[in-house]
Design a protein around this motif. Sequence first.
Motif, short mmCIF file in Angstrom:
data_model
loop_
_atom_site.label_atom_id
_atom_site.label_comp_id
_atom_site.label_asym_id
_atom_site.label_seq_id
_atom_site.Cartn_x
_atom_site.Cartn_y
_atom_site.Cartn_z
N ARG A 116 4.66 -3.19 7.31
CA ARG A 116 5.80 -4.01 7.72
C ARG A 116 5.86 -4.20 9.24
O ARG A 116 5.95 -5.34 9.74
CB ARG A 116 7.11 -3.37 7.22
CG ARG A 116 8.33 -4.27 7.45
CD ARG A 116 9.61 -3.60 6.97
NE ARG A 116 10.73 -4.53 7.02
CZ ARG A 116 11.13 -5.28 6.01
NH1 ARG A 116 10.51 -5.20 4.84
NH2 ARG A 116 12.16 -6.12 6.13
N GLY A 161 10.71 -16.11 5.63
CA GLY A 161 9.84 -16.06 4.46
C GLY A 161 8.96 -14.84 4.46
O GLY A 161 8.72 -14.21 3.41
N VAL A 162 8.45 -14.45 5.65
CA VAL A 162 7.63 -13.24 5.74
C VAL A 162 8.46 -12.01 5.40
O VAL A 162 8.02 -11.11 4.66
CB VAL A 162 7.02 -13.13 7.16
CG1 VAL A 162 6.31 -11.78 7.31
CG2 VAL A 162 6.05 -14.27 7.41
N THR A 190 2.95 -6.27 10.56
CA THR A 190 3.05 -7.66 10.12
C THR A 190 4.04 -8.43 10.99
O THR A 190 3.77 -9.54 11.44
CB THR A 190 3.47 -7.73 8.64
OG1 THR A 190 2.50 -7.07 7.84
CG2 THR A 190 3.62 -9.18 8.19
N PRO A 237 -2.31 -19.87 -2.21
CA PRO A 237 -1.81 -20.15 -0.86
C PRO A 237 -2.80 -20.91 0.01
O PRO A 237 -4.00 -20.92 -0.24
CB PRO A 237 -1.54 -18.75 -0.29
CG PRO A 237 -2.33 -17.82 -1.12
CD PRO A 237 -2.44 -18.43 -2.47
N ASP A 289 9.96 -7.54 1.72
CA ASP A 289 10.97 -6.89 0.87
C ASP A 289 10.54 -6.86 -0.59
O ASP A 289 10.79 -5.89 -1.31
CB ASP A 289 12.31 -7.63 0.99
CG ASP A 289 12.95 -7.46 2.37
OD1 ASP A 289 12.55 -6.53 3.10
OD2 ASP A 289 13.84 -8.28 2.70
N THR A 290 9.89 -7.94 -1.02
CA THR A 290 9.51 -8.05 -2.44
C THR A 290 8.29 -7.20 -2.77
O THR A 290 8.20 -6.62 -3.85
CB THR A 290 9.21 -9.53 -2.79
OG1 THR A 290 10.34 -10.33 -2.44
CG2 THR A 290 8.93 -9.68 -4.28
N TYR A 291 7.33 -7.13 -1.82
CA TYR A 291 6.09 -6.40 -2.05
C TYR A 291 5.87 -5.36 -0.95
O TYR A 291 4.96 -5.49 -0.13
CB TYR A 291 4.90 -7.37 -2.10
CG TYR A 291 5.03 -8.45 -3.15
CD1 TYR A 291 4.80 -8.17 -4.50
CD2 TYR A 291 5.39 -9.76 -2.80
CE1 TYR A 291 4.92 -9.15 -5.46
CE2 TYR A 291 5.51 -10.74 -3.76
CZ TYR A 291 5.28 -10.44 -5.09
OH TYR A 291 5.40 -11.41 -6.04
N THR A 309 8.92 -11.65 1.75
CA THR A 309 7.71 -11.13 1.12
C THR A 309 7.58 -9.63 1.31
O THR A 309 7.24 -8.89 0.39
CB THR A 309 6.46 -11.85 1.69
OG1 THR A 309 6.55 -13.24 1.41
CG2 THR A 309 5.19 -11.29 1.09
#
Length: 604
Positions: free
Chosen positions: A596, A582-583, A599, A345, A588-590, A586
């Motif tokens: 949460r 997009g955040v 962030t 990134p 949700d995925t990790y 992310t």
Amino acid sequence: MCGVWASVGLAVERSRISRVAHRGPDGEGWNTFDCPWGPVALGHRRLAIIDTSANANQPMCDAGARYWLTFNGEIYNYLELRRALIDVGVTFRTNSDSEVLLAAYIHWGESCLDRLLGMFAFAIWDDTAKSLFLARDRFGIKPLYIAVRPDGIAAASEIKQLYDLADMPRTMNLARVYDFLGFGLSDHTTETMFSGIQQLHAGGCLTIATDGATPGTMPPPRLWYTLPRPGQSTITRDAATDAYRHLFDDAVRLHLRSDVAVGSCLSGGLDSSSIVCTAARQLGSDAFAGRFTAISAVYGEARVDERSYINAVLGATHAKPCFVTPSPADIERDIEAMIWHQDEPFGSTSICAQWAVFAAARAAGIKVMLDGQGADEPLAGYHWLFGPALAALIRGGRWREAAAMLAERKVAHGASYASQMLRATPFLIPDRWRGTAYALRRGRGGVDWLAGAAFAPYAHDPDPLQAVAAAYSLAGCTDIGSMCWLTTAATSLPMLLHWEDRSSMAHGIEARVPFLDHRLVDYAMALGAQHKIEGAQTKVVLRRAMADRLPLPVLHRQDKIGFATPEQEWVRGPLREFMRSGVIATLDTYPHLLNRAATLRMVD
């Protein structure tokens, strides 16, 4: 400029070099051998710059087919080395710098590295000794990644060539991910954000001997070059200026060597303008005007638009202009491709501007682009370095100079006295309190949004710069010289070079950085702070060296933009929902990585 692959003991997969076809659109080469560990493979994707004929294709071997080279980069002093080798009886079949590099290694061994002026990452297979030699240039301009597996070892130009080797972990290296997310640091160690994949250290080399060695055994790399420790040269102003100008002129001269079209990035800043104006002087008006293209990113937002400075340089040199205007729509369209090419990134939309400039170069038929990367770090070009500069004056009791700096910066940059003192404070207090001061100065008491369970073991002192300094045995990193050393060797420059290499190579462009001629960097590191920061000015010795060739508005500009985009306007406007979604994806995925709620508060 090319893509390379070298593996010993691992399964032979030609697709490993095909994955980086973008790095070498002019051809692909592949050879296999045998060794005690099993098969050996060398791969190459070619971007033809010097001797564009097929004779210079790689992998390239010597007349006896013992030594085989796969090489990414340029050896700028290849003509001088070629003459020296001819004088001792070496004959050449091509006019390429690649053959000169191979002959230099055969004739001088590893010590050939000290003779090279250039950027490079290469592998040489010795088919008699059954050994593989790997080397990387002094500053890591060109990448070289390594993966060690139980059966063997592989080296490659990009991470994407390695991450799915057999039995690779395919997991994040959370320590390095934490450094990036929390503090914006990457490429500051030899580790990557991928478990099991490391970089060969800048200025590093190693020999992998397979005969009699256990498969997958990699010896510790050797540093054949280390950046000189910061000096405090008391050389006079005029002597420093003359020496720096001489070195810079020779660096540009060598970086202009090419058998294909050469252009330049031009931001209107001091660094890129110095390159374009110096190139114009060296090539002469007839050879330069209309044939040397300067590509610039411009915007409608006055806060980041540098068009007036760019036009001043174009008017002084008569370079052929090419303007691009990156937009939020471009980012939404290209971001997946940018991420794929970068592998890791990146933390700014400036990469998108860089991407657009190199895309324009490709469209214009330019294969080589000169760029101003590498001046800020050795010469203290970042405005945050006024903090340690002011602190050094205060510690030394130089009150009059400190007062002058405060006053000049207030006028030139609009920096209040309070804000300037706040920036100097972390460099004035004892080491044990510096981390707390650093966190407070950044306006956050920590990185609570990184408080997910997965990152708990990696939470560290909130002053990462000092932690990196300690790793490089640079204790008490509070002065300009130490900061220049650290940003050049470990923090800022390696990260910027990573991004530049991937953005340029994504479009089959060779990006050259004259400011990283090692003779120029070594000299800059030896200079005392008085040649770098004076009052409200940065990079003082460069300004003095360019006084007779830069347009005055460029020479005396005080702002610091640096490949900027209208990021604030974009992120708060047309890109807001795109980025926020997009955040959320992310999170949700990790779910175990990030806090949460914290962030989303930070993003909003």
